[in-house]
Structure formats: C-alpha cells, structure tokens
Design an enzyme around this catalytic site. Structure first.
Site, PDB file in Angstrom:
ATOM      1  N   ARG A 149       0.859  -1.179   0.000  1.00  0.00           N
ATOM      2  CA  ARG A 149       0.000   0.000   0.000  1.00  0.00           C
ATOM      3  C   ARG A 149       0.895   1.229   0.000  1.00  0.00           C
ATOM      4  NH1 ARG A 149      -3.059  -3.102  -1.472  1.00  0.00           N
ATOM      5  NH2 ARG A 149      -5.126  -3.683  -0.693  1.00  0.00           N
ATOM      6  N   GLU A 199      -2.806   8.119  -4.069  1.00  0.00           N
ATOM      7  CA  GLU A 199      -3.295   7.714  -5.394  1.00  0.00           C
ATOM      8  C   GLU A 199      -4.683   8.303  -5.639  1.00  0.00           C
ATOM      9  OE1 GLU A 199      -3.293   3.453  -5.538  1.00  0.00           O
ATOM     10  OE2 GLU A 199      -1.128   3.297  -5.244  1.00  0.00           O
ATOM     11  N   HIS A 253      -0.288   0.659  -9.612  1.00  0.00           N
ATOM     12  CA  HIS A 253      -0.946  -0.213  -8.636  1.00  0.00           C
ATOM     13  C   HIS A 253      -1.625  -1.407  -9.333  1.00  0.00           C
ATOM     14  CE1 HIS A 253      -2.830  -0.087  -4.361  1.00  0.00           C
ATOM     15  NE2 HIS A 253      -2.622  -1.336  -4.737  1.00  0.00           N
TER      16      HIS A 253
END
Length: 215
Positions: free
Chosen positions: A49, A78, A95
């Site tokens: 993460r 993000e 991601h």
C-alpha cells in the site's frame, strides 16, 4: 526480525497490509529512520500500500544513494501521486501488481466460497472457469550465449512486459485510473510453456520451479 532484515538485506520488498494503530502499525513503516538503519545499499520495492512507505523518505534515500533503485507499484495519495518519485523510480506502475487474471480469479473464488460458507449456499468448492488467456502462451527461447539468469529474465519479461508498462505510466501519469481499468490480460507463469534450444539444465530447473511448463 526487522533489525535482521535491515542488517542483511540487499533487496527489501514491502507486502504488508496498511495499519495505522497498534504496536505493529505499518503506516510509514519505510521512513527516514527505517532507511538509516539499513546497513546495505538497497533495491527497494513497494507493492503493498502506498502509505506503508513515506514518499519523502524514499526520495531522500534515493538522493543519498541508500536506495540504488526504487520499484514502486503503490503510491501515497493515489491517483495524485508524487511526480518527482515517479520520474526517479527505476520501474513505476499504477498499482497493478495484483492485476493478473489469476489473482483476480483467486480473489473471486475466495470471496464466493466465504459467502457460501457464511450463508450455507452449498457452493463451498466454487471455482472460476475459463479464465481469459493471452493470445500466445508458448514462449520461444534461445539460450545460446546467455547465462541462466538472462534466460530466466527473458522468460519472465515475456509474460509481463513491465519495462514497457513503466514507460507508458511515466509518460501519462494523469491516466492512472484508466491504465488500471484498461490493464491488458496478464497470466501467471503456469499458463505458459517454454520451447527452447540450448537452455542449460540449471535454468530449466529454475523455470520449472517458477511454474513454467517446459516442452
């Protein structure tokens, strides 16, 4: 222990969940103190993460040379990511580390089976069927003049052209979400069969261990 990792590791790759409370919180785990405690210069990878790493600390470690190369898939804030870190990362992706069709199929299977057990639906062994494959699943390799490491690298990169994906992301970071939505079909190694010539036995063994089929 974390201290052992920091003392011995040449490569540190993050795969933890993001937690913000408790003695084992992972929020900003990779901060300035984390990198200062590392005894070796590192290759640093984050595919967990974004907030498990502290962006400014990563950039500082890149500047000092503590991080030799950064490979970043997960970013703080993000999709509004740090463009300086994007530029400085050796490999940067939006991601998508878990975006193989296999990963999505396994996640779906686990979810359906858990719901079935909870509500006694009787489909505890449900499986995803007919998972989409790429157009070509046979990899042709010529090992002439190549080391085992070069051969294995070539096989892996033919299943996932990560350097091309990184270049695309760096050229268009504003399309972060769109690149995730339109991510092409990617399958994991067991889907692929390798037809090769002059592949040394050591490379063949390692390719099999990774899950590739050898024809």
């Amino acid at each position: 222990s974390l201290m052992d990792v920091q003392a011995q590791a040449d490569i540190i790759t993050l795969h933890t969940p993001l937690t913000r409370q408790g003695s084992d919180t992972t929020f900003h785990l990779a901060d300035e103190a984390f990198f200062e405690a590392c005894k070796r210069d590192l290759i640093f990878i984050n595919s967990s993460r974004g907030e498990v790493m502290k962006t400014e600390a990563v950039k500082q470690a890149l500047t000092s040379g503590k991080i030799l190369a950064a490979i970043i898939d997960c970013w703080e804030h993000e999709p509004m990511i740090d463009l300086d870190l994007l530029e400085r990362a050796f490999i940067a992706t939006p991601h998508i580390a878990g975006y193989s069709r296999d990963g999505k199929a396994n996640g779906t299977r686990m979810t359906v089976q858990a719901i079935s057990r909870k509500f006694e639906l009787g489909i505890d062994d449900w499986q995803c069927r007919d998972v989409e494959c790429p157009a070509e699943t046979t990899i042709m390799l010529d090992g002439y003049g190549k080391s085992p490491q070069q051969i294995i690298s070539e096989a892996v990169l033919l299943t996932c052209p990560i350097l091309t994906e990184s270049q695309r992301f760096k050229q268009s970071p504003g399309t972060f979400e769109q690149q995730r939505t339109d991510y092409p079909v990617r399958r994991e190694f067991p889907v692929f069969s390798i037809q090769g010539r002059q592949i040394p036995e050591s490379a063949t063994i390692q390719l099999r261990q990774l899950g590739f089929g050898i024809v």
